[in-house]
Scaffold this active site. Structure first.
Site, short mmCIF file in Angstrom:
data_model
loop_
_atom_site.label_atom_id
_atom_site.label_comp_id
_atom_site.label_asym_id
_atom_site.label_seq_id
_atom_site.Cartn_x
_atom_site.Cartn_y
_atom_site.Cartn_z
N ARG A 172 -15.59 106.21 -0.16
CA ARG A 172 -16.41 106.65 -1.31
C ARG A 172 -16.12 108.11 -1.69
O ARG A 172 -16.22 108.46 -2.86
CB ARG A 172 -17.89 106.47 -0.99
N LYS B 85 -25.59 82.33 1.04
CA LYS B 85 -26.69 81.63 0.36
C LYS B 85 -26.46 81.38 -1.13
O LYS B 85 -25.99 82.25 -1.85
CB LYS B 85 -27.95 82.48 0.49
N GLY C 185 -19.18 93.22 -0.37
CA GLY C 185 -18.80 93.82 0.90
C GLY C 185 -17.91 92.96 1.78
O GLY C 185 -16.89 93.42 2.30
N GLY D 161 -23.66 95.54 -4.90
CA GLY D 161 -24.81 95.13 -5.70
C GLY D 161 -24.61 95.39 -7.18
O GLY D 161 -24.94 94.56 -8.03
P1 AMP Z 1 -22.82 87.09 1.58
O1 AMP Z 1 -23.35 88.41 1.99
O2 AMP Z 1 -23.81 86.22 0.86
O3 AMP Z 1 -21.49 87.19 0.84
O4 AMP Z 1 -22.56 86.28 2.90
C1 AMP Z 1 -21.66 86.71 3.86
C2 AMP Z 1 -21.98 86.06 5.17
O5 AMP Z 1 -21.93 84.67 5.05
C3 AMP Z 1 -21.03 86.45 6.27
O6 AMP Z 1 -21.72 87.21 7.22
C4 AMP Z 1 -20.58 85.12 6.82
O7 AMP Z 1 -20.54 85.10 8.23
C5 AMP Z 1 -21.62 84.15 6.31
N1 AMP Z 1 -21.10 82.78 6.23
C6 AMP Z 1 -20.00 82.36 5.59
N2 AMP Z 1 -19.81 81.04 5.78
C7 AMP Z 1 -20.82 80.61 6.56
C8 AMP Z 1 -21.16 79.34 7.11
N3 AMP Z 1 -20.42 78.24 6.88
N4 AMP Z 1 -22.28 79.27 7.86
C9 AMP Z 1 -23.02 80.36 8.09
N5 AMP Z 1 -22.75 81.58 7.60
C10 AMP Z 1 -21.66 81.71 6.85
#
Ligand code: AMP
Length: 420
Positions: free
Chosen positions: A36, A221, A377, A400
């Protein structure tokens, strides 16, 4: 709107909002990742190179009042190293020293102000007891807004020109990211180089994407990504979905997902995405196979199955080989690729294969002439981990802020300068 490259700062003082919210070593307080700081250098060098002077302001962390562990002092040596000169420091952004040091600043000099979030007015959130009534909350909010304006006005008085280059906080309506802009006439406020390049990359994808345009969405999610998915469905040719959110879609389609991650309250949302994709003629691709584990650990037992046939008690933690091949083919044929979110639990090597393969495919697509934008990230971490940062078109610095912009939201820090 004034563009920084066309502006001559000679003999003028600029106050610049940068994003020096860098990670620090917990014991030594040494900056552990200076990305940064490097991101702000072009703008600082332009101002002092023109013969202007530069007052830098930033936040670091989430202090509650003045807290030494959130001081911006550790940034000084890093900044001095990159600029090859001494940088002055005012240990309170509003104190007498900040006022006199800004006033005395000479052409070519740089002054860094202490963390602006040592003042709660910066964020503008009133601190209230839980027992406060709605009336009290309303009154406190209004009083805080007035104080936020006062803080912005005091800081604005230090300089003739305002430059915002803090993309990472552009989605916040804070004193130094948005409110302060009102104290400068239109021709004396502008974005720095970093924000300009972030906007150019995102606008290229949103407004003039080469086709086919493929969005690759992963991560944990559906609920976190639904707004961006919805906005992208109006724009993309292909939407690839991977990562943990896959299983909410598979469940919504009647598949067996065992213990895989699932948001049972989002099954309708997933169905609506599937319907919208169909109605819009978007080619929506879900993984066809997955790597399943008996526990969320590096030493888990694993087996591969069809994505909709996970045994009871097992969970899908990465996409399988067939899915990798399917996704690679689509990515390699694309002229624009936006990637946000990992394909699996890439933090554990055993489940990183899908994410690594996508990172490589995005780099390959770039080599073939596609414009590729990586944001968020975890996908940025995956690109860096595989040494591919300079093999893709653009890596966004603002998680974000980028997500919100791509969702179609108006970011206060952007609107404050360019209007809409
Ligand atoms: P996000 O911050 O929503 O982009 O999510 C990232 C996180 O999703 C990472 O820490 C991954 O470990 C988790 N992730 C990715 N695929 C899976 C999965 N199949 N089951 C559980 N967690 C997951």
């Amino acid at each position: 709107m004034k563009m920084i490259q066309d502006f001559n700062f000679k003999g003028r003082k600029a106050i610049v909002r940068v994003d020096f919210n860098v990670p620090l070593d917990k014991k030594t307080f040494v900056v552990t990742d200076d990305t940064r700081i490097k991101g702000a250098l072009l703008t600082i060098k332009k101002i002092i190179g023109d013969g202007g002077s530069c007052i830098l302001m930033s936040h670091l962390g989430r202090p509650e009042g003045r807290m030494e562990k959130y001081s911006l002092k550790p940034v000084l040596p890093v900044l001095e190293k990159y600029l090859g000169m001494q940088v002055l420091f005012a240990d309170d952004c509003l104190g007498d020293s900040a006022v006199s040091m800004s006033a005395a600043l000479k052409p070519g000099e740089v002054l860094l102000l202490e963390n602006v979030r040592f003042y709660p007015e910066e964020e503008g959130k009133p601190v209230l007891p839980e027992t406060a009534t709605d009336e009290e909350k309303k009154a406190a909010k209004a009083a805080m807004k007035v104080k936020q304006k006062e803080l912005a006005k005091k800081l604005a008085a230090y300089a003739e020109i305002y430059v915002n280059d803090a993309f990472g906080t552009a989605h916040r309506a804070h004193g130094t990211t948005a409110v302060i802009a009102d104290f400068f006439p239109e021709d004396k406020r502008m974005f720095g180089y970093l924000i300009n390049s972030e906007l150019a990359a995102m606008d290229k994808v949103l407004k003039s994407a080469g086709r086919p345009f493929t969005a690759v969405m992963g991560g944990a999610k559906v609920s976190d990504k639904i707004l961006i998915i919805d906005n992208l469905l109006d724009r993309v040719d292909n939407l690839i979905i991977g990562g943990g959110m896959t299983y909410t879609f598979i469940k919504a389609m009647g598949g067996k997902i065992g213990n895989s991650l699932c948001e049972t309250d989002k099954l309708d949302v997933a169905k609506a995405v599937l319907d919208k994709a169909k109605a819009k003629g978007v080619n929506l691709l879900l993984p066809v196979d997955g790597l399943n584990a008996d526990k969320f650990e590096a030493d888990a037992d694993t087996y591969v199955s069809a994505i909709d046939d996970v045994k009871d008690g097992w969970m899908g933690l990465d996409i399988g080989e067939k899915s990798i091949k399917l996704f690679e083919e689509v990515i390699l044929k694309s002229k624009t690729v936006l990637w946000n979110g990992p394909m699996g639990v890439f933090e554990i090597e055993k489940f990183a294969k899908g994410t690594t393969a996508i990172a490589r495919a995005v780099a390959k697509a770039t080599e073939n002439g596609a414009f590729t934008l990586i944001g968020g990230g975890d996908s940025v971490a995956a690109i860096n981990k595989n040494g591919l940062a300079d093999k893709v078109s653009y890596v966004s610095t603002g998680g974000g802020a980028m997500l919100e912009y791509m969702e179609g939201k108006k970011l206060p820090g952007i609107v404050a300068i360019r209007g809409e």
